[in-house]
Design an enzyme around this catalytic site. Structure first.
Site, mmCIF file in Angstrom:
data_model
loop_
_atom_site.group_PDB
_atom_site.id
_atom_site.type_symbol
_atom_site.label_atom_id
_atom_site.label_comp_id
_atom_site.label_asym_id
_atom_site.label_seq_id
_atom_site.Cartn_x
_atom_site.Cartn_y
_atom_site.Cartn_z
ATOM 1 N N GLY A 7 0.830 -1.196 0.000
ATOM 2 C CA GLY A 7 0.000 0.000 0.000
ATOM 3 C C GLY A 7 0.865 1.247 0.000
ATOM 4 N N GLY A 9 0.983 4.304 -0.821
ATOM 5 C CA GLY A 9 0.389 5.596 -1.080
ATOM 6 C C GLY A 9 1.137 6.688 -0.345
ATOM 7 N N GLY A 12 2.847 5.035 3.026
ATOM 8 C CA GLY A 12 3.628 3.913 2.507
ATOM 9 C C GLY A 12 4.688 4.346 1.517
ATOM 10 N N LYS A 203 -2.360 9.066 20.218
ATOM 11 C CA LYS A 203 -2.527 9.616 18.874
ATOM 12 C C LYS A 203 -4.006 9.723 18.504
ATOM 13 C CE LYS A 203 -1.399 9.469 14.049
ATOM 14 N NZ LYS A 203 -0.882 8.748 12.884
#
Length: 334
Positions: A7, A9, A12, A203
């Site tokens: 992945g 994107g 990544g 987070k």
């Protein structure tokens, strides 16, 4: 060492570019569409506050089965895509290999080692991740590194570069240390955590307050930070998350003030891109992609219900986000 980014994107691609440029592992990527075509033709280009990088992965494919077995698979897919990739990730691993799940929000392996161990229906509806891959072959990762694909093959990084990795059972392990070392050699600010769930809560305190409100209003974080009424909703979500986390054994109230301050700063810090920082949910909504609503809000509400914690702000925002997500999944023109 064979390492794959599944992945490649925004986050990544950032990771793959740095790993490939460092040359400490044979790095492959799994991507799709125009992004994949650009990576095949030109490699990956990273525009970063820490310095620009161009790197060419050893292989770039759209089918996991086209890669050889891997020592590490860094899974950077969206949370909603993980169950469908469980068999592919498991099939990619060498017998002693492991997967690192770089995810937003609450995660599928959460109840590993707990008295009520088992899959979370909102995140792993049929137990594919839990039963096919298993938590024993996974590391978790919480990342602070804002990234966006600005054109195929080109990723822009702004702000911090911090990666917290841990075992689902909170143990120290050789594979955890080796993965952290590999990432650090590539300029990724990796650290080992012996309590990753607490890091997830910390987070999520920011993500749950910021991401849905930006997606629903289409406002970047800087514009959201100027609206007192929206900030009040974000503050309410933060307070509810603190109570939910405490009921589940993690005390993060000491981080709430910084989370509220981050809302008012309009992001995590660092140089914001032109037009303001766009959180991942806003990027997805603007691009017509589904959102990670269940990992960021839905499972949070489920944990509140499980512990008997009232969460009126989450209850108000979640149906709106689910409605937005449903609209983004409709066929074009529907």
């Amino acid at each position: 060492m064979d390492a794959c980014v599944f992945g490649a994107g925004a986050i990544g691609g950032f990771m793959a570019a740095r790993l490939a440029a460092a040359g400490q592992a044979k790095v492959s990527v799994i991507a799709r569409g125009a992004h994949l075509a650009a990576v095949r033709q030109h490699g990956l280009r990273l525009l970063s506050t820490g310095g620009d990088i161009s790197a060419r992965p050893a292989q770039a494919v759209d089918r996991p089965q086209d890669l050889p077995p891997q020592d590490i698979v860094f899974v950077t897919l969206k949370a909603y895509a993980l169950p469908g990739a469980a068999a592919a990730v498991a099939g990619l691993l060498k017998p002693q290999g492991h997967a690192v799940f770089v995810t937003n929000g609450l995660t599928w392996w959460w109840k590993h080692g707990q008295a009520n161990a088992g899959p979370l229906p909102l995140l792993d509806p049929d137990g594919d991740l839990w039963n096919t891959l298993t938590p024993q072959r996974a590391l978790g990762c919480v990342v602070y590194a804002p990234n966006e694909v600005i054109e195929p093959g080109v990723i822009r990084h702004t702000g911090p570069n911090r990666w917290l990795l841990g075992e689902p059972d909170n143990s120290d392990s050789a594979r955890l240390r080796a993965t952290v070392a590999l990432m650090r050699q590539a300029g990724l600010g990796a650290e080992a955590s012996m309590d990753l769930r607490r890091e997830v809560w910390t987070k999520l305190m920011r993500n749950a307050a910021l991401n849905p409100l930006c997606a629903l209003t289409r406002l970047p974080a800087t514009e959201l930070s100027r609206d007192p009424e929206l900030l009040a909703i974000g503050d309410g979500i933060i307070a509810e998350l603190v109570a939910i986390a405490a009921a589940h054994g993690s005390h993060v109230e000491g981080d709430a003030e910084e989370a509220r301050a981050a809302l008012r700063r309009g992001g995590p810090g660092g140089a914001a891109p032109a037009g303001g920082m766009r959180p991942s949910m806003l990027q997805d909504a603007l691009a017509g992609r589904p959102t990670e609503v269940e990992a960021i809000l839905g499972q949070l509400q489920a944990f509140a219900r499980e512990a008997g914690i009232p969460c009126p702000h989450i209850d108000g925002v979640l149906p709106l986000m689910r409605g937005l997500d449903r609209s983004l999944r409709l066929p074009a023109g529907a």
